[in-house]
Design a protein around this motif. Structure first.
Motif, PDB file in Angstrom:
ATOM      1  N   LEU A 275      -4.491  -8.120  -6.196  1.00 51.23           N
ATOM      2  CA  LEU A 275      -3.393  -7.934  -5.962  1.00 51.23           C
ATOM      3  C   LEU A 275      -2.754  -8.809  -4.787  1.00 51.23           C
ATOM      4  CD1 LEU A 275      -0.418  -6.806  -6.321  1.00 51.23           C
ATOM      5  CD2 LEU A 275      -1.094  -4.986  -4.649  1.00 51.23           C
ATOM      6  N   THR A 276      -3.640  -8.955  -3.814  1.00 51.23           N
ATOM      7  CA  THR A 276      -3.289  -9.614  -2.496  1.00 51.23           C
ATOM      8  C   THR A 276      -3.687 -11.226  -2.506  1.00 51.23           C
ATOM      9  OG1 THR A 276      -5.555  -8.958  -1.453  1.00 51.23           O
ATOM     10  CG2 THR A 276      -3.663  -7.873  -0.720  1.00 51.23           C
ATOM     11  N   GLU A 277      -4.332 -11.578  -3.540  1.00 53.97           N
ATOM     12  CA  GLU A 277      -4.612 -12.917  -3.781  1.00 53.97           C
ATOM     13  C   GLU A 277      -3.953 -13.677  -5.071  1.00 53.97           C
ATOM     14  OE1 GLU A 277      -8.734 -14.159  -4.164  1.00 53.97           O
ATOM     15  OE2 GLU A 277      -9.148 -13.360  -1.854  1.00 53.97           O
TER      16      GLU A 277
ATOM     17  N   TRP B  11       2.650   7.533  -9.974  1.00 55.30           N
ATOM     18  CA  TRP B  11       2.610   6.932 -11.204  1.00 55.30           C
ATOM     19  C   TRP B  11       1.733   5.738 -11.252  1.00 55.30           C
ATOM     20  CZ3 TRP B  11       8.557   6.046 -10.735  1.00 55.30           C
ATOM     21  CH2 TRP B  11       9.125   7.424 -10.810  1.00 55.30           C
ATOM     22  N   ILE B  12       1.012   5.164 -10.101  1.00 56.25           N
ATOM     23  CA  ILE B  12      -0.060   4.197 -10.393  1.00 56.25           C
ATOM     24  C   ILE B  12      -0.781   4.501  -8.975  1.00 56.25           C
ATOM     25  CG2 ILE B  12       1.784   2.803  -8.844  1.00 56.25           C
ATOM     26  CD1 ILE B  12       0.433   0.369 -10.716  1.00 56.25           C
ATOM     27  N   GLU B  13      -1.664   3.943  -8.842  1.00 61.20           N
ATOM     28  CA  GLU B  13      -2.626   4.098  -7.380  1.00 61.20           C
ATOM     29  C   GLU B  13      -2.132   3.587  -6.258  1.00 61.20           C
ATOM     30  OE1 GLU B  13      -4.393   0.518  -9.310  1.00 61.20           O
ATOM     31  OE2 GLU B  13      -3.618   2.370  -9.877  1.00 61.20           O
ATOM     32  N   HIS B  14      -2.400   4.134  -5.214  1.00 62.56           N
ATOM     33  CA  HIS B  14      -1.910   3.687  -3.710  1.00 62.56           C
ATOM     34  C   HIS B  14      -2.335   2.226  -3.381  1.00 62.56           C
ATOM     35  CE1 HIS B  14       0.846   6.909  -2.084  1.00 62.56           C
ATOM     36  NE2 HIS B  14      -0.035   7.535  -2.627  1.00 62.56           N
ATOM     37  N   SER B  15      -3.353   1.979  -3.905  1.00 63.21           N
ATOM     38  CA  SER B  15      -3.862   0.397  -3.651  1.00 63.21           C
ATOM     39  C   SER B  15      -2.620  -0.495  -4.138  1.00 63.21           C
ATOM     40  CB  SER B  15      -5.139   0.290  -4.287  1.00 63.21           C
ATOM     41  OG  SER B  15      -5.376   0.500  -5.636  1.00 63.21           O
ATOM     42  N   ALA B  16      -1.828  -0.083  -5.033  1.00 65.49           N
ATOM     43  CA  ALA B  16      -0.951  -1.065  -5.421  1.00 65.49           C
ATOM     44  C   ALA B  16       0.268  -1.103  -4.707  1.00 65.49           C
ATOM     45  CB  ALA B  16      -0.504  -0.598  -7.027  1.00 65.49           C
ATOM     46  N   GLN B  17       0.522  -0.186  -3.598  1.00 60.85           N
ATOM     47  CA  GLN B  17       1.831  -0.176  -2.895  1.00 60.85           C
ATOM     48  C   GLN B  17       1.700  -1.749  -2.032  1.00 60.85           C
ATOM     49  OE1 GLN B  17       2.583   3.147  -0.509  1.00 60.85           O
ATOM     50  NE2 GLN B  17       3.418   1.698   0.914  1.00 60.85           N
ATOM     51  N   ILE B  18       3.113  -2.238  -2.353  1.00 57.63           N
ATOM     52  CA  ILE B  18       3.538  -3.300  -1.458  1.00 57.63           C
ATOM     53  C   ILE B  18       4.635  -2.937  -0.506  1.00 57.63           C
ATOM     54  CG2 ILE B  18       4.743  -5.364  -1.842  1.00 57.63           C
ATOM     55  CD1 ILE B  18       3.140  -5.781  -4.592  1.00 57.63           C
TER      56      ILE B  18
ATOM     57  N   GLY C 276       1.872  -4.641  -9.077  1.00 57.82           N
ATOM     58  CA  GLY C 276       2.234  -3.862  -7.568  1.00 57.82           C
ATOM     59  C   GLY C 276       3.148  -2.960  -7.807  1.00 57.82           C
ATOM     60  N   ALA C 277       3.586  -2.133  -6.793  1.00 53.01           N
ATOM     61  CA  ALA C 277       4.479  -1.069  -6.572  1.00 53.01           C
ATOM     62  C   ALA C 277       5.195  -0.907  -5.631  1.00 53.01           C
ATOM     63  CB  ALA C 277       3.872   0.186  -7.333  1.00 53.01           C
TER      64      ALA C 277
ATOM     65  N   SER D  75       1.828 -12.617  -0.812  1.00 54.18           N
ATOM     66  CA  SER D  75       2.684 -13.944  -0.788  1.00 54.18           C
ATOM     67  C   SER D  75       2.361 -14.636  -1.881  1.00 54.18           C
ATOM     68  CB  SER D  75       2.279 -14.783   0.370  1.00 54.18           C
ATOM     69  OG  SER D  75       2.763 -14.054   1.854  1.00 54.18           O
ATOM     70  N   PRO D  76       2.677 -14.226  -3.077  1.00 51.56           N
ATOM     71  CA  PRO D  76       2.272 -14.985  -4.280  1.00 51.56           C
ATOM     72  C   PRO D  76       3.437 -16.234  -4.684  1.00 51.56           C
ATOM     73  CG  PRO D  76       3.610 -13.079  -4.992  1.00 51.56           C
ATOM     74  CD  PRO D  76       3.457 -12.925  -3.365  1.00 51.56           C
ATOM     75  N   GLN D  77       2.990 -16.989  -5.615  1.00 51.58           N
ATOM     76  CA  GLN D  77       3.834 -18.114  -6.062  1.00 51.58           C
ATOM     77  C   GLN D  77       5.046 -17.475  -6.652  1.00 51.58           C
ATOM     78  OE1 GLN D  77       3.416 -21.285  -5.342  1.00 51.58           O
ATOM     79  NE2 GLN D  77       1.548 -20.999  -4.384  1.00 51.58           N
ATOM     80  N   LEU D  78       4.944 -16.459  -7.335  1.00 48.19           N
ATOM     81  CA  LEU D  78       6.141 -15.746  -8.208  1.00 48.19           C
ATOM     82  C   LEU D  78       5.917 -14.206  -7.987  1.00 48.19           C
ATOM     83  CD1 LEU D  78       8.349 -15.438 -10.403  1.00 48.19           C
ATOM     84  CD2 LEU D  78       6.483 -15.751 -11.926  1.00 48.19           C
TER      85      LEU D  78
END
Ligand SMILES: Cc1cc2nc3c(=O)[nH]c(=O)nc-3n(C[C@H](O)[C@H](O)[C@H](O)COP(=O)(O)OP(=O)(O)OC[C@H]3O[C@@H](n4cnc5c(N)ncnc54)[C@H](O)[C@@H]3O)c2cc1C
Length: 327
Positions: A206-208, A248-255, A238-239, A263-266
């Motif tokens: 997610l972070t990369e 609904w999704i694991e906590h590691s997906a939280q933004i 992400g979430a 900081s993705p391109q999109l």
């Protein structure tokens, strides 16, 4: 020329067995070359292909240690190694990634070296008084500031996707020099007693990730359309906190402020209202696309492109069109 030391952690079992340089490391090396003479300190094993890849990025000297403490303990010995090498190499600048672990290593090394630490950088450039200036997004993303360390050694932790990674025009020649470092770890407080490998999702970290598709309360428990679009684009999922708190999704997906900063391109935001705490984690994305059925939703204030509509209709159509165009 200024020595810019890049910290590369190869102690985790994943890193140790993979022979590719992570994209975030390639980005740090690209920044290091722009700022001076790049050198690398590797914690953990150094395979032939990784050494070659570092050479292709213009690294002439690699400092390396495989001392057991590096893998067996939490961050403190890595900070000891980094500080020792920074002294040996007379590094004026030290660059690390921006993971929580890297930031802790930076902070500890900063204390050992009496060096200023600037974390969460989203850009690096030469300052008017010499040294490097870092761009930082602060106060929940309300301001972009420039920060520099006023000490002889400056440490920066840099977010992924800050630059487009590029290999050096000229690889280091004739041979990359590897210096084995022996060091006495001063701090052996917290030992790792067990490791459990996380199941692999097949999606980028997610972070990369260059592309992130994030869902919020609007998905109403169904992340299917988010995942389908992410997979069509080769992106990460992400979430918002509303979605992770709902289970609904694991906590590691939280933004967001209390989750990951990306900081993705999109960044595609779907069914997310755009609260300030959510924006704090994503508004440095290069392009933001928002899908929300409420035209008044604050997310549209920061979106580059907006679609007012039902995500359950918009996202599947987008995924189908992308798949069709990609053949
Ligand atoms: C100290 C603190 C820290 C916090 N940290 C974070 C954090 O790290 N990350 C974070 O995200 N939040 C964080 N929050 C919570 C934050 O304030 C918001 O409550 C949260 O972001 C709201 O999530 P949401 O946008 O998914 O939900 P909501 O605000 O309920 O928005 C849901 C949106 O979905 C839209 N929608 C509904 N159905 C559909 C549909 N079918 N199609 C399209 N759109 C639809 C609605 O119009 C609405 O705009 C934090 C709060 C506090 C106080």
């Amino acid at each position: 020329m200024t020595t810019v030391l890049v910290f590369v952690d190869r102690t985790s079992p994943d890193e140790a067995h993979g022979d590719a340089l992570p994209k975030s490391t390639q980005e740090l090396l690209t920044l290091a070359r722009a700022a001076g003479d790049p050198a690398v300190v590797v914690a953990g094993p150094l395979s032939g292909p990784v050494k070659e890849a570092l050479g292709a990025h213009g690294v002439a000297r690699i400092y390396q240690s495989e001392q057991a403490e590096l893998a067996d303990y939490l961050v403190a010995p890595k900070a000891d190694l980094l500080a020792q090498v920074a002294r040996e190499a007379s590094a004026a600048v030290v660059l690390l990634g921006n993971t929580p672990e890297a930031k802790e290593i930076a902070a500890r090394a900063g204390i050992l070296l009496s060096a200023g630490v600037v974390s969460d950088a989203v850009g690096l450039e030469s300052g008017p008084e010499g040294g490097l200036l870092a761009d930082k997004s602060v106060l929940a993303g309300s301001y972009l500031v420039k920060a520099r360390a006023t000490t002889a050694t400056a440490i920066f932790t840099v977010k992924p996707n800050t630059v487009e990674p590029e290999e050096a025009v000229q690889a280091s020649s004739p041979e990359v020099q590897v210096v084995e470092v022996a060091f006495g770890p001063a701090s052996l407080g917290a030992r790792i007693v067990e490791r459990t490998v996380k199941p692999v999702s097949g999606r980028p970290d997610l972070t990369e990730a260059r592309i992130v598709v994030a869902g919020g309360r609007g998905v109403d428990g169904d992340f299917g359309p988010i995942e389908e679009l992410a997979d069509a684009l080769g992106g990460a999922v992400g979430a918002s906190r509303a979605a992770t708190d709902a289970g609904w999704i694991e906590h590691s997906a939280q933004i967001g402020q209390t989750g990951h900063t990306v900081s993705p391109q999109l960044y595609i935001s779907a069914g997310i209202s755009g609260a300030i705490q959510q924006k704090a984690g994503m508004q440095t994305a290069k392009v933001i696309v928002a899908v929300n059925k409420d035209a008044e939703s604050p997310v549209f204030e920061i979106a580059d492109f907006g679609v007012v509509g039902d995500l359950f209709k918009v996202l599947p159509q987008a995924a189908a069109e992308i798949k069709r165009r990609r053949g």
